[in-house]
Design a protein around this motif. Structure first.
Motif, PDB file in Angstrom:
ATOM      1  N   VAL A  27      21.778   7.187  39.291  1.00 22.43           N
ATOM      2  CA  VAL A  27      22.265   5.878  39.722  1.00 22.43           C
ATOM      3  C   VAL A  27      23.780   5.867  39.583  1.00 22.43           C
ATOM      4  N   VAL A  28      24.459   5.584  40.660  1.00 19.87           N
ATOM      5  CA  VAL A  28      25.910   5.415  40.636  1.00 19.87           C
ATOM      6  C   VAL A  28      26.180   3.993  41.102  1.00 19.87           C
ATOM      7  N   GLY A  29      26.721   3.189  40.225  1.00 20.23           N
ATOM      8  CA  GLY A  29      26.916   1.798  40.614  1.00 20.23           C
ATOM      9  C   GLY A  29      27.634   0.996  39.558  1.00 20.23           C
ATOM     10  N   VAL A 126      26.843  14.141  45.753  1.00 20.74           N
ATOM     11  CA  VAL A 126      26.159  12.856  45.724  1.00 20.74           C
ATOM     12  C   VAL A 126      27.035  11.785  45.079  1.00 20.74           C
ATOM     13  N   TYR A 127      27.703  12.150  43.986  1.00 18.19           N
ATOM     14  CA  TYR A 127      28.556  11.174  43.301  1.00 18.19           C
ATOM     15  C   TYR A 127      29.702  10.730  44.214  1.00 18.19           C
ATOM     16  N   SER A 128      30.350  11.692  44.870  1.00 18.51           N
ATOM     17  CA  SER A 128      31.469  11.344  45.752  1.00 18.51           C
ATOM     18  C   SER A 128      31.006  10.486  46.921  1.00 18.51           C
ATOM     19  N   VAL A 131      30.430   6.948  45.565  1.00 17.28           N
ATOM     20  CA  VAL A 131      31.671   6.214  45.301  1.00 17.28           C
ATOM     21  C   VAL A 131      32.290   5.741  46.610  1.00 17.28           C
ATOM     22  N   GLY A 132      32.268   6.607  47.623  1.00 24.61           N
ATOM     23  CA  GLY A 132      32.797   6.202  48.918  1.00 24.61           C
ATOM     24  C   GLY A 132      32.054   5.011  49.496  1.00 24.61           C
ATOM     25  N   SER A 133      30.728   5.032  49.390  1.00 20.45           N
ATOM     26  CA  SER A 133      29.907   3.926  49.894  1.00 20.45           C
ATOM     27  C   SER A 133      30.174   2.641  49.125  1.00 20.45           C
ATOM     28  N   ASN A 164      36.751  12.167  43.194  1.00 16.09           N
ATOM     29  CA  ASN A 164      36.323  10.804  43.478  1.00 16.09           C
ATOM     30  C   ASN A 164      37.498   9.881  43.767  1.00 16.09           C
ATOM     31  N   VAL A 165      38.594  10.048  43.030  1.00 22.22           N
ATOM     32  CA  VAL A 165      39.789   9.263  43.326  1.00 22.22           C
ATOM     33  C   VAL A 165      40.323   9.645  44.702  1.00 22.22           C
ATOM     34  N   HIS A 166      40.291  10.963  45.016  1.00 18.98           N
ATOM     35  CA  HIS A 166      40.737  11.400  46.340  1.00 18.98           C
ATOM     36  C   HIS A 166      39.837  10.839  47.430  1.00 18.98           C
ATOM     37  N   CYS A 167      38.540  10.779  47.142  1.00 21.74           N
ATOM     38  CA  CYS A 167      37.578  10.242  48.116  1.00 21.74           C
ATOM     39  C   CYS A 167      37.896   8.791  48.432  1.00 21.74           C
TER      40      CYS A 167
END
Length: 301
Positions: A27-29, A126-128, A131-133, A164-167
């Motif tokens: 879960v990423v949220g 998946v994490y990136s 985060v983008g979504s 992730n910051v770059h994303c």
């Protein structure tokens, strides 16, 4: 200004009988909240910690209360195998945190990824993607509120933080947006509140998401410790409240987006299962392992 706190529950371990304790979902949220509510929300959360850990009431220093971590694995264990008092305390903790988010008009957003048995899981990709979504959802909320915002990603490691910051930065400028920015953050008094607003983990991922997803989508995986029917009360009691706390929006073609989005590549069951048992659904049929794209993600992600 709005703040969006993001963290994860779970990891990239492969779902396999040889690893019965491997998290079956990732879960990423997190949640968004207006900055004017942060101070009072933090104080209220510290009081919740004192209720769940009564020994903290005797603490002489505020820093001791702030730095004492309520581990999500312990909360999950209390729900699964704890005695009556431990289960009651764990349920009360989740209820109190949800009430806190409701009181201060927080909104939930998350990507829930259901793993397939024996299929390698690309945690970085998946994490990136997640985060983008979530960045797009947060941006939609800022536009709706005519406000600016900051996205705070809970600190992982330097090598994991950078992509992730770059994303987020790439998506921001590709869309021409200027009303939000992202950063990674160590746990502090400010992020101590969101870092404990978790399902059964100390993260800012929406409350209950991890155990509810395990129960909703993997109840047939009897060999995994996280797929336990003891999580049913969480789903039955708090699922509808999670649904109401979501931030959802319609895109230019009228399709609803945002909120808590489930990618169930295992059985292709609907996201609505997160919000309570509802009507009976057909027995799960495991989908054969799929081909992956160049990033190691299932095709179509």
């Amino acid at each position: 200004m709005y703040l969006c706190y993001i963290d994860e529950a779970g990891n990239g371990q492969t779902l396999d009988p040889a690893r019965p304790d491997a998290p079956p979902v990732l879960v990423v949220g997190g949640f968004t909240i207006h900055d004017s509510h942060i101070k009072q929300l933090t104080w209220d959360f510290l009081n919740i910690k004192k209720t769940y850990r009564p020994q903290l009431r005797r603490s002489l220093h505020l820093s001791e209360v702030i730095h004492t971590e309520i581990k999500g694995s312990d909360v999950r264990k209390d729900v699964r195998v704890g005695n009556r008092d431990q289960r009651r305390a764990a349920m009360l903790l989740v209820d109190s945190i949800l009430g806190l988010l409701q009181r201060y008009h927080a909104r939930l957003l998350a990507r829930v990824w259901v793993k397939q048995e024996g299929l390698a899981f690309n945690e970085t990709g998946v994490y990136s993607t997640s985060v983008g979504s979530l960045t797009e959802t947060f941006q939609a909320q800022l536009l709706d509120c005519h406000s600016r915002g900051v996205m705070v990603l809970d600190s992982r490691t330097k090598s994991k933080n950078a992509p992730n910051v770059h994303c987020v930065t790439t998506r921001k400028y590709r869309a021409g947006a200027t009303s939000s920015r992202a950063s990674s953050s160590r746990r502090s008094s400010g992020t101590a509140t969101p870092t404990h607003c978790s399902s059964s983990r100390t993260s800012s991922s929406p409350p209950c998401c991890f155990p509810i997803a395990c129960h909703a989508y993997l109840s047939d995986v009897t060999w995994n410790v996280h797929c336990d029917d003891a999580y049913r009360p969480l789903r039955e009691e708090f699922g509808e409240r999670l649904k109401k706390l979501q931030f959802r929006y319609q895109d230019p073609v009228g399709k609803w987006r945002g909120g808590i989005v489930v990618s169930d590549r295992r059985t292709a069951r609907p996201p609505s299962l997160m919000f309570g048992p509802g009507r009976p659904v057909p027995p799960a049929v495991v989908i054969p392992a799929q081909q992956t794209d160049g990033d190691g993600l299932p095709s179509g992600v």
